[in-house]
Design a protein around this motif. Structure first.
Motif, PDB file in Angstrom:
ATOM      1  N   ARG A  30      -4.490  -5.142  17.814  1.00 17.76           N
ATOM      2  CA  ARG A  30      -4.557  -5.807  19.122  1.00 17.76           C
ATOM      3  C   ARG A  30      -5.948  -6.398  19.304  1.00 17.76           C
ATOM      4  O   ARG A  30      -6.812  -6.200  18.452  1.00 17.76           O
ATOM      5  CB  ARG A  30      -4.243  -4.812  20.245  1.00 17.76           C
ATOM      6  CG  ARG A  30      -5.085  -3.567  20.161  1.00 17.76           C
ATOM      7  CD  ARG A  30      -4.664  -2.468  21.118  1.00 17.76           C
ATOM      8  NE  ARG A  30      -5.554  -1.323  20.954  1.00 17.76           N
ATOM      9  CZ  ARG A  30      -5.428  -0.409  20.005  1.00 17.76           C
ATOM     10  NH1 ARG A  30      -4.437  -0.487  19.133  1.00 17.76           N
ATOM     11  NH2 ARG A  30      -6.292   0.581  19.896  1.00 17.76           N
ATOM     12  N   GLY A  45      -5.073  -3.074   9.169  1.00 24.37           N
ATOM     13  CA  GLY A  45      -4.485  -2.235  10.223  1.00 24.37           C
ATOM     14  C   GLY A  45      -4.826  -2.715  11.629  1.00 24.37           C
ATOM     15  O   GLY A  45      -4.396  -2.098  12.612  1.00 24.37           O
ATOM     16  N   ASP A  87     -12.200  -6.073   2.538  1.00 14.53           N
ATOM     17  CA  ASP A  87     -10.794  -6.505   2.633  1.00 14.53           C
ATOM     18  C   ASP A  87     -10.584  -7.745   3.497  1.00 14.53           C
ATOM     19  O   ASP A  87      -9.944  -8.685   3.079  1.00 14.53           O
ATOM     20  CB  ASP A  87      -9.893  -5.353   3.114  1.00 14.53           C
ATOM     21  CG  ASP A  87      -8.480  -5.490   2.565  1.00 14.53           C
ATOM     22  OD1 ASP A  87      -8.322  -6.201   1.555  1.00 14.53           O
ATOM     23  OD2 ASP A  87      -7.535  -4.901   3.125  1.00 14.53           O
ATOM     24  N   ASN A  96      -8.511   3.569   7.064  1.00 13.18           N
ATOM     25  CA  ASN A  96      -8.756   3.489   5.613  1.00 13.18           C
ATOM     26  C   ASN A  96      -9.744   2.391   5.247  1.00 13.18           C
ATOM     27  O   ASN A  96     -10.406   2.481   4.221  1.00 13.18           O
ATOM     28  CB  ASN A  96      -7.435   3.315   4.862  1.00 13.18           C
ATOM     29  CG  ASN A  96      -6.640   4.599   4.881  1.00 13.18           C
ATOM     30  OD1 ASN A  96      -7.218   5.693   4.963  1.00 13.18           O
ATOM     31  ND2 ASN A  96      -5.320   4.495   4.827  1.00 13.18           N
ATOM     32  N   ASN A  97      -9.853   1.362   6.086  1.00  9.70           N
ATOM     33  CA  ASN A  97     -10.903   0.367   5.833  1.00  9.70           C
ATOM     34  C   ASN A  97     -12.260   1.061   5.951  1.00  9.70           C
ATOM     35  O   ASN A  97     -13.155   0.858   5.113  1.00  9.70           O
ATOM     36  CB  ASN A  97     -10.761  -0.799   6.818  1.00  9.70           C
ATOM     37  CG  ASN A  97     -11.589  -2.011   6.437  1.00  9.70           C
ATOM     38  OD1 ASN A  97     -12.620  -2.276   7.033  1.00  9.70           O
ATOM     39  ND2 ASN A  97     -11.163  -2.744   5.420  1.00  9.70           N
ATOM     40  N   ASP A 125     -12.873   3.062   2.839  1.00  8.37           N
ATOM     41  CA  ASP A 125     -13.452   2.198   1.790  1.00  8.37           C
ATOM     42  C   ASP A 125     -14.958   2.078   2.009  1.00  8.37           C
ATOM     43  O   ASP A 125     -15.750   2.157   1.072  1.00  8.37           O
ATOM     44  CB  ASP A 125     -12.881   0.764   1.861  1.00  8.37           C
ATOM     45  CG  ASP A 125     -11.411   0.664   1.469  1.00  8.37           C
ATOM     46  OD1 ASP A 125     -10.847   1.658   0.996  1.00  8.37           O
ATOM     47  OD2 ASP A 125     -10.839  -0.433   1.666  1.00  8.37           O
ATOM     48  N   ASP A 166       0.837  -1.207   0.000  1.00  6.72           N
ATOM     49  CA  ASP A 166       0.000   0.000   0.000  1.00  6.72           C
ATOM     50  C   ASP A 166       0.872   1.257   0.000  1.00  6.72           C
ATOM     51  O   ASP A 166       0.720   2.148  -0.828  1.00  6.72           O
ATOM     52  CB  ASP A 166      -0.771  -0.018   1.328  1.00  6.72           C
ATOM     53  CG  ASP A 166      -2.236   0.207   1.177  1.00  6.72           C
ATOM     54  OD1 ASP A 166      -2.876  -0.650   0.546  1.00  6.72           O
ATOM     55  OD2 ASP A 166      -2.712   1.225   1.700  1.00  6.72           O
ATOM     56  N   GLY A 194      -9.371  -3.345   8.784  1.00  7.14           N
ATOM     57  CA  GLY A 194      -8.797  -4.115   7.679  1.00  7.14           C
ATOM     58  C   GLY A 194      -7.452  -4.659   8.128  1.00  7.14           C
ATOM     59  O   GLY A 194      -7.339  -5.220   9.230  1.00  7.14           O
TER      60      GLY A 194
HETATM   61  N1  LIG Z   1      -3.896   3.296   1.975  1.00 12.43           N
HETATM   62  C1  LIG Z   1      -5.000   3.365   1.249  1.00 12.43           C
HETATM   63  O1  LIG Z   1      -5.401   4.411   0.836  1.00 12.43           O
HETATM   64  C2  LIG Z   1      -5.756   2.140   0.979  1.00 12.43           C
HETATM   65  C3  LIG Z   1      -6.207   1.365   2.020  1.00 12.43           C
HETATM   66  N2  LIG Z   1      -7.066   0.355   1.829  1.00 12.43           N
HETATM   67  C4  LIG Z   1      -7.877  -0.094   2.980  1.00 12.43           C
HETATM   68  O2  LIG Z   1      -7.319   0.347   4.180  1.00 12.43           O
HETATM   69  C5  LIG Z   1      -7.187  -0.720   5.109  1.00 12.43           C
HETATM   70  C6  LIG Z   1      -6.046  -0.444   6.024  1.00 12.43           C
HETATM   71  O3  LIG Z   1      -6.280   0.795   6.606  1.00 12.43           O
HETATM   72  P1  LIG Z   1      -5.569   1.335   7.924  1.00 12.43           P
HETATM   73  O4  LIG Z   1      -4.128   1.025   7.855  1.00 12.43           O
HETATM   74  O5  LIG Z   1      -5.967   2.729   8.047  1.00 12.43           O
HETATM   75  O6  LIG Z   1      -6.158   0.470   9.113  1.00 12.43           O
HETATM   76  P2  LIG Z   1      -7.594  -0.136   9.394  1.00 12.43           P
HETATM   77  O7  LIG Z   1      -8.610   0.663   8.696  1.00 12.43           O
HETATM   78  O8  LIG Z   1      -7.538  -1.567   9.139  1.00 12.43           O
HETATM   79  O9  LIG Z   1      -7.729   0.069  10.979  1.00 12.43           O
HETATM   80  C7  LIG Z   1      -8.248   1.286  11.508  1.00 12.43           C
HETATM   81  C8  LIG Z   1      -7.530   1.787  12.718  1.00 12.43           C
HETATM   82  O10 LIG Z   1      -7.929   1.051  13.862  1.00 12.43           O
HETATM   83  C9  LIG Z   1      -6.936   1.083  14.843  1.00 12.43           C
HETATM   84  N3  LIG Z   1      -6.960  -0.209  15.550  1.00 12.43           N
HETATM   85  C10 LIG Z   1      -6.244  -1.324  15.256  1.00 12.43           C
HETATM   86  N4  LIG Z   1      -6.564  -2.332  16.078  1.00 12.43           N
HETATM   87  C11 LIG Z   1      -7.529  -1.846  16.916  1.00 12.43           C
HETATM   88  C12 LIG Z   1      -8.281  -2.427  17.973  1.00 12.43           C
HETATM   89  N5  LIG Z   1      -8.103  -3.703  18.333  1.00 12.43           N
HETATM   90  N6  LIG Z   1      -9.197  -1.678  18.606  1.00 12.43           N
HETATM   91  C13 LIG Z   1      -9.401  -0.392  18.237  1.00 12.43           C
HETATM   92  N7  LIG Z   1      -8.711   0.201  17.237  1.00 12.43           N
HETATM   93  C14 LIG Z   1      -7.784  -0.509  16.581  1.00 12.43           C
HETATM   94  C15 LIG Z   1      -5.642   1.275  14.110  1.00 12.43           C
HETATM   95  O11 LIG Z   1      -4.902   2.251  14.781  1.00 12.43           O
HETATM   96  C16 LIG Z   1      -6.024   1.693  12.682  1.00 12.43           C
HETATM   97  O12 LIG Z   1      -5.528   2.930  12.377  1.00 12.43           O
HETATM   98  C17 LIG Z   1      -7.103  -1.939   4.228  1.00 12.43           C
HETATM   99  O13 LIG Z   1      -7.503  -3.099   4.910  1.00 12.43           O
HETATM  100  C18 LIG Z   1      -8.022  -1.588   3.072  1.00 12.43           C
HETATM  101  O14 LIG Z   1      -9.356  -1.881   3.403  1.00 12.43           O
HETATM  102  C19 LIG Z   1      -7.507   0.000   0.482  1.00 12.43           C
HETATM  103  O15 LIG Z   1      -8.659   0.664   0.241  1.00 12.43           O
HETATM  104  C20 LIG Z   1      -6.515   0.399  -0.554  1.00 12.43           C
HETATM  105  C21 LIG Z   1      -6.077   1.811  -0.407  1.00 12.43           C
END
Ligand SMILES: NC(=O)C1=CN([C@@H]2O[C@H](COP(=O)(O)OP(=O)(O)OC[C@H]3O[C@@H](n4cnc5c(N)ncnc54)[C@H](O)[C@@H]3O)[C@@H](O)[C@H]2O)[C@@H](O)CC1
Ligand SMILES: Nc1ncnc2c1ncn2[C@@H]1O[C@H](COP(=O)(O)OP(=O)(O)O)[C@@H](O)[C@H]1O
Ligand SMILES: [K+]
Length: 516
Positions: A141, A138, A165, A70-71, A74, A14, A136
């Motif tokens: 824990r 990300g 995802d 970012n999830n 989406d 990514d 997603g």
């Molecule tokens: N970078 C981009 O622009 C793209 C991202 N994509 C999407 O973005 C996802 C990844 O996004 P992110 O890296 O923002 O992370 P996520 O959206 O998966 O997670 C959201 C946030 O939750 C927090 N978190 C993690 N574990 C937790 C818990 N147990 N309890 C509470 N909060 C918690 C984290 O700090 C994270 O920032 C992918 O799975 C996919 O769906 C895709 O759309 C492709 C493009």
């Protein structure tokens, strides 16, 4: 061959795509959302069918649940696209505003412009579809508090659940349930299949899985070069084509040292499987009491029998002199005769040795035997392939089954590297490693294959493929893959519960026929 990405690898892909190569994150996000939207549209029309006669139009009701990563971004884009198409969409967002990613904020501001509301309490309505866009790759824990409550609530609702995802709560790296996880009916995953969606328990939470190309460049994938890969049907072209001018010597000689006074079936199954993958000659070395049974089951097999320690050693020496590949272990027991044969083979044979079942139990009890031939293995002159299931691996390594199941890829690779061998660690998802950086994880097969003798068939297949001239590592990967495909064909033919080891053997020919 396709890569399977861990959560960390996917985040790197990514990041490289966006920051180094310059593809805007929002472009990827829009493509991800479009992929999800299209799949929902295929399954649910805007106006529900079959409800016209009530006199009012019933629209498909969709709830999109997001966090602010970012999830979630989406998810917001999916909600917008569906609302634009006329679906009735509600959006519920958990999480603090301060945590919102830049892309999430952009999606949120588009919502503001369009006048679509995001609620901060779980709505009471009834929904046909729930879109899970909470976490997603990300996820970091265990999930607690409000996030857990929401996921429990989603799982209690009767709606069709689409995960964006990966189902929220499944670790993309290990497949572990991080305290709680969404049970999806469909998972639309972006770019690469995630390891955690392949292994159990994660796989069981995904429902149907679709992998969508959203424009991650190959260069980004190559730069990350994920550690784990799997095969699909295209990989069957790795099989050697048969030579039209070949003879039975050309296609390999397999010695199967199997069976004991009490056990005859293992020798029959392993030898038969070695023939079915194309071996020219298979010779069974077994206890003399099995002569009639093996001969009756497989008249094509050559045979030599033993009745005591002395004749067992003569058998093993004969196998060393005759064979291209020796398979030793299925049903041989762990007595003195079996031990002598294993020792003779490991100390003297100059080809590929496949050790399975009781052979592995003997190795666990006599670890010093693993060292015989190690120098020749290091120079690549000979090879050792072991095919333990997790319990056998536990005896070999001294690790608990739970420890092995927690990190099967790492354990398989570490042992293969330390002992200079090819390790086939069998489980619902079998791993194959020769100690190199990349580990094969098998994705064919089903639980119908958890049936006695299924492992004997696999061992015979690996030995046969290897005797046909395929490298030991490749023979192990292809053997595991084709064994799983045979299980999938047998499932269609008989149903999972009715699969027997013998029925797997019958499916090998049709799988290989178009490629060999
Ligand atoms: N970078 C981009 O622009 C793209 C991202 N994509 C999407 O973005 C996802 C990844 O996004 P992110 O890296 O923002 O992370 P996520 O959206 O998966 O997670 C959201 C946030 O939750 C927090 N978190 C993690 N574990 C937790 C818990 N147990 N309890 C509470 N909060 C918690 C984290 O700090 C994270 O920032 C992918 O799975 C996919 O769906 C895709 O759309 C492709 C493009
Ligand atoms: N749930 C499952 N899904 C897919 N494959 C499975 C499953 N359970 C077992 N198998 C496969 O079946 C085979 C069983 O081998 P093994 O445990 O050695 O059995 P046996 O000793 O009875 O021959 C292995 O190849 C394993 O990967
Ligand atoms: K999700």
């Amino acid at each position: 061959m396709r890569f399977l990405a861990t959560g960390e690898e996917m985040q790197k892909i990514d990041q490289i795509s966006i920051e180094q190569i310059g593809i805007p994150g929002l472009v990827l996000m829009e493509r991800a959302a479009l992929a999800v939207t299209e799949e929902i549209e295929k399954r649910f029309s805007r106006i529900k069918t079959g409800e016209h006669d009530t006199g009012r139009t019933a629209y498909t009701r969709i709830l999109v649940v997001t966090e602010r990563g970012n999830n979630g971004g989406d998810g917001l884009a999916v909600a917008r696209m569906l609302a634009e198409k006329g679906y009735l969409v509600d959006v519920y967002c958990i999480g603090q505003v301060s945590r919102a990613t830049e892309s999430y904020k952009v999606q949120e501001s588009i919502f503001g412009q369009l006048g679509i509301k995001i609620t901060e309490d779980f709505p009471n309505g009834e929904y046909d579809v729930i879109v899970d866009a909470i976490f997603g790759v990300g996820l970091k824990r265990d999930i607690e508090g409000i996030h857990k409550e929401v996921i429990d609530h989603i799982n209690d609702m009767p709606a069709y659940v689409v995960a964006v995802d990966i189902p929220s709560g499944i670790s993309a790296t290990t497949g572990r349930v991080m305290n709680v996880a969404v049970k999806a009916d469909l998972t639309v995953t972006m770019g690469l299949m995630k390891v955690g969606m392949t292994v159990y328990p994660g796989h069981g939470y995904c429902g149907e899985i679709l992998v969508k190309d959203i424009g991650f460049p190959d260069k980004a994938v190559d730069m990350v070069m994920p550690e784990i890969f799997t095969y699909d049907e295209g990989d069957l072209n790795r099989l050697n084509k048969r030579r039209p001018d070949g003879n039975k010597g050309t296609f390999g000689k397999v010695a199967v040292i199997a069976g004991s006074q009490e056990i005859s079936g293992a020798a029959c199954l392993a030898a038969s499987a070695a023939y079915r993958v194309g071996s020219g000659m298979v010779k069974v070395y077994t206890h003399k009491d099995n002569r009639v049974i093996v001969g009756g089951y497989l008249p094509e097999a050559l045979m030599m029998t033993y009745q005591d320690e002395k004749t067992a050693v003569i058998c093993a020496e004969n196998a060393c002199a005759w064979a291209d590949v020796i398979l030793i272990g299925p049903g041989i027991g762990t007595g003195k005769e079996a031990e002598c044969m294993l020792k003779t083979v490991l100390e003297n044979f100059k080809g590929t040795i496949v050790v399975d079942a009781d052979g592995l139990n003997l190795l666990s009890a006599h670890k010093e035997l693993l060292a015989s031939g190690e120098i020749s293995r290091q120079t690549g002159n000979i090879a050792l392939v072991i095919t333990p299931h997790v319990k056998e691996m536990s005896r070999l390594t001294g690790k608990t089954v739970a420890e092995l199941k927690e990190a099967p890829v790492r354990e398989c690779r570490t042992f293969a590297e330390a002992e200079t061998l090819v390790c086939v660690l069998k489980d619902a998802r079998t791993c194959v490693s020769d100690g190199g950086v990349h580990t094969y994880m098998n994705t064919s097969g089903n639980d119908g294959m958890a049936t006695a003798g299924s492992g004997d068939v696999l061992a015979g297949m690996i030995a046969g493929l290897s005797a046909g001239g395929i490298s030991p590592t490749e023979a192990a990967r292809l053997g595991v893959y084709i064994h799983g495909l045979a299980g999938d064909r047998a499932k269609k033919r008989y149903g999972k519960a009715a699969i027997t080891a013998g029925s797997l053997i019958d499916e090998i020919g049709p799988i290989m026929s178009s490629y060999v």
